[in-house]
Design a protein around this motif. Sequence first.
Motif, PDB file in Angstrom:
ATOM      1  N   GLU A  27     -21.676   6.810 -14.417  1.00 11.32           N
ATOM      2  CA  GLU A  27     -22.750   6.976 -13.444  1.00 11.32           C
ATOM      3  C   GLU A  27     -22.563   8.334 -12.767  1.00 11.32           C
ATOM      4  O   GLU A  27     -21.499   8.621 -12.214  1.00 11.32           O
ATOM      5  N   ILE A  28     -23.580   9.174 -12.834  1.00 14.31           N
ATOM      6  CA  ILE A  28     -23.498  10.510 -12.262  1.00 14.31           C
ATOM      7  C   ILE A  28     -23.201  10.413 -10.771  1.00 14.31           C
ATOM      8  O   ILE A  28     -23.841   9.672 -10.036  1.00 14.31           O
ATOM      9  N   GLY A  29     -22.193  11.152 -10.347  1.00 11.11           N
ATOM     10  CA  GLY A  29     -21.795  11.159  -8.943  1.00 11.11           C
ATOM     11  C   GLY A  29     -20.845  10.041  -8.557  1.00 11.11           C
ATOM     12  O   GLY A  29     -20.221  10.093  -7.509  1.00 11.11           O
ATOM     13  N   ALA A  30     -20.746   9.015  -9.391  1.00  8.07           N
ATOM     14  CA  ALA A  30     -19.871   7.886  -9.058  1.00  8.07           C
ATOM     15  C   ALA A  30     -18.638   7.830  -9.961  1.00  8.07           C
ATOM     16  O   ALA A  30     -17.637   7.227  -9.602  1.00  8.07           O
TER      17      ALA A  30
END
Length: 195
Positions: A27-30
């Motif tokens: 997940e982008i950013g996570a």
Amino acid sequence: GEGTGLGLPQVYGIVAQHEGHIGVVTEIGAGTAFALYLPGLSGQNIVAPIREEEILVKGHGELVLIVEDNEILREALADTLALLNYRVLQAANGREALTLLVQQVDNVALILSDLVMPEMGGQALFRAMRQMGIDLPVVMLSGQPMETELKTLQAQGLAGWMLKPPDMEQLSRLLGRVLGKYSDIVYGHVVKEPK
């Protein structure tokens, strides 16, 4: 900003050896999460295997060039080979290995090389050696099964290969077979000449 050592190819190889698989969720950013799935064992009638004493085939002080980009793994391999009575040279990639080989080619008995490395990997090193007329035995280490590459490399004279991390007993036997050193008496066991 730097890796810790084993890397995903080695993890994949170990999981595949145990007939498991890896799930990935990103997940982008996570971040990224990896889930390892391994076959379960029933709790009934599990008997620990009785293992005979390891039979280690020791060297006779031959010089082995270890080519591995991961310093921790390279040092671990060097320690293992020292226990097996080999002398060791170390290189972090194929380019460093070629430089050492030019200087030490008459002293080196065998090259133990990782397959995937920055700058120059094991396959490129193997081909460069053959182009230079260096016909030393090469044993390749890989974090994942290498069936496709193996047939090509074997046809070109590859001496052997093992999955990483290598088992000490299996590594000792492979090196012994490649170098023809199956006549030692090791840990009280006579290791016979190969047929």
